[in-house]
Design an enzyme around this catalytic site. Sequence first.
Site: not given
Ligand code: NDP
Ligand code: 2IT
Length: 444
Positions: A124, A164
């Site tokens: 990461k 992420d």
């Molecule tokens: P994005 O940046 O697209 O979206 C994040 C969302 O969560 C936004 O709505 C954001 O609000 C909110 N958020 C972020 N930080 C905080 C916080 N500290 N408190 C409250 N709300 C918060 O990220 P993703 O959708 O990609 O990621 C969301 C989660 O999923 C994370 O935990 C990530 O690690 C996990 N994840 C992501 C993957 C991926 O493929 N993208 C794969 C697997 C897991 P705001 O817009 O106000 O910042």
């Molecule tokens: O938490 C996760 O699994 C991710 N943010 C996606 C990682 C990736 O390599 O696609």
Amino acid sequence: MKAAEVLDNLKLRFPGEKEYHQAVQEVLESIEDVYNEHPEFEKANLIERLCIPDRIVSFRVTWVDDSGAVRTNMGYRVQHNNAIGPYKGGIRFHASVTPSILKFLAFEQTFKNSLTTLPMGGAKGGSDFSPRGKSNAEVMRFCQAFMLELWRQIGPDTDVPAGDIGVGGREVGYMYGMYKKLTREHTGTLTGKGLDFGGSLIRPEATGYGNVYFLLEMLKTRGIELRGKTVAVSGSGNVAQYTVEKLIELGAKVVTMSDSDGYIYDPDGIDRAKLDYIMELKNLYRGRIREYAEQYGVKYVPGGRPWGEKCDIAMPSATQNELTGDDARQLLANGCIAVSEGANMPSTPEAIDAFQEAGILYAPGKAANAGGVSVSGLEMTQNAQKLSWTAEEVDRRLHQIMENIHTQCAKYGMRPDGSIDYVKGANVAGFMKVAQAMMAQGLV
Ligand code: NDP
Ligand code: 2IT
């Protein structure tokens, strides 16, 4: 060293890294039994070697904002473990990023990637830079400056970053552009790329869709239908959006979404047209979820999280520790029957204990959200073959992978009463594969 001693020791050696300790503790508690059945693991000090990252690279990122001011941020890459494949994992850009956060994420990623059945190690990276409120040009300059350092550490068979929090298609595109310029190679070293330059169909959808596919497998074990169920989702970013899209498609009613400022509650449910509005609001205008409430005349709770609203199913999809013990008890009191985590480690240990004691269906992120990195793995395969698969083909494979992860959880997490402990199942299954690979490769 026994598993429990390893944790105490890590706390002494890495004081204050509470998210890292939290993630390690959860895994060590579940694998203790199998670990103790394998004295050869202890002899090789395997647990300690598996908990401490192979290496952490940290660097200063210098960039110029639109006013001409010179700014600095910290950049990091935690290469946790590459026993079963090249390091693989996302990059997070958010003001809250610290080495502890990235160490917990890289640790989790190692087990998650092992569960996917694809050959990927865990990593990461990220920065305490937050794209929120920055212009497009500032984001581009930051991404380029970040990659000026990171490019030395990564490569198609070395370490493959992706998105992420705060890193989506735009940021991956800018980082990939600079990577390609520096290396003079088009080897697809980042995943989540644009479709025109090596990205995979279904990668943007993969985490959210995969979480719903996993939820369906869990519901199936109890003969429960998804159609007609009320679902509370948190977040409104990549994962939340495509979770909601698939839920709508399958006839569930989604009543909440959120961002870091608050949440909306729509008792009629977010339908396709309303989701289109959210996607445009968040992805194009980079607006706030509060604007949804103004647009559709529904409740908005500033500073709140959605877990007090009545729902059958909760899918936390924003960030770590966003669902506390009190939230969990509230969800249970309101009749919640399943929790499937889109985010990484969104439930606190107290919340997990409450779900497990209540015996509801509870899937930890490393199982339920593995669809994203799985399709990243499929993107790597397509890049290596220099061809691209159809959306149907990728979605079919994603479906298969999520079913397979469910089967692995059932194999290692079956309780005497026939129900499944998904925490134990995911941790033991993920651990065994990495542990066996490390044993076979000697002390490296
Ligand atoms: P994005 O940046 O697209 O979206 C994040 C969302 O969560 C936004 O709505 C954001 O609000 C909110 N958020 C972020 N930080 C905080 C916080 N500290 N408190 C409250 N709300 C918060 O990220 P993703 O959708 O990609 O990621 C969301 C989660 O999923 C994370 O935990 C990530 O690690 C996990 N994840 C992501 C993957 C991926 O493929 N993208 C794969 C697997 C897991 P705001 O817009 O106000 O910042
Ligand atoms: O938490 C996760 O699994 C991710 N943010 C996606 C990682 C990736 O390599 O696609």
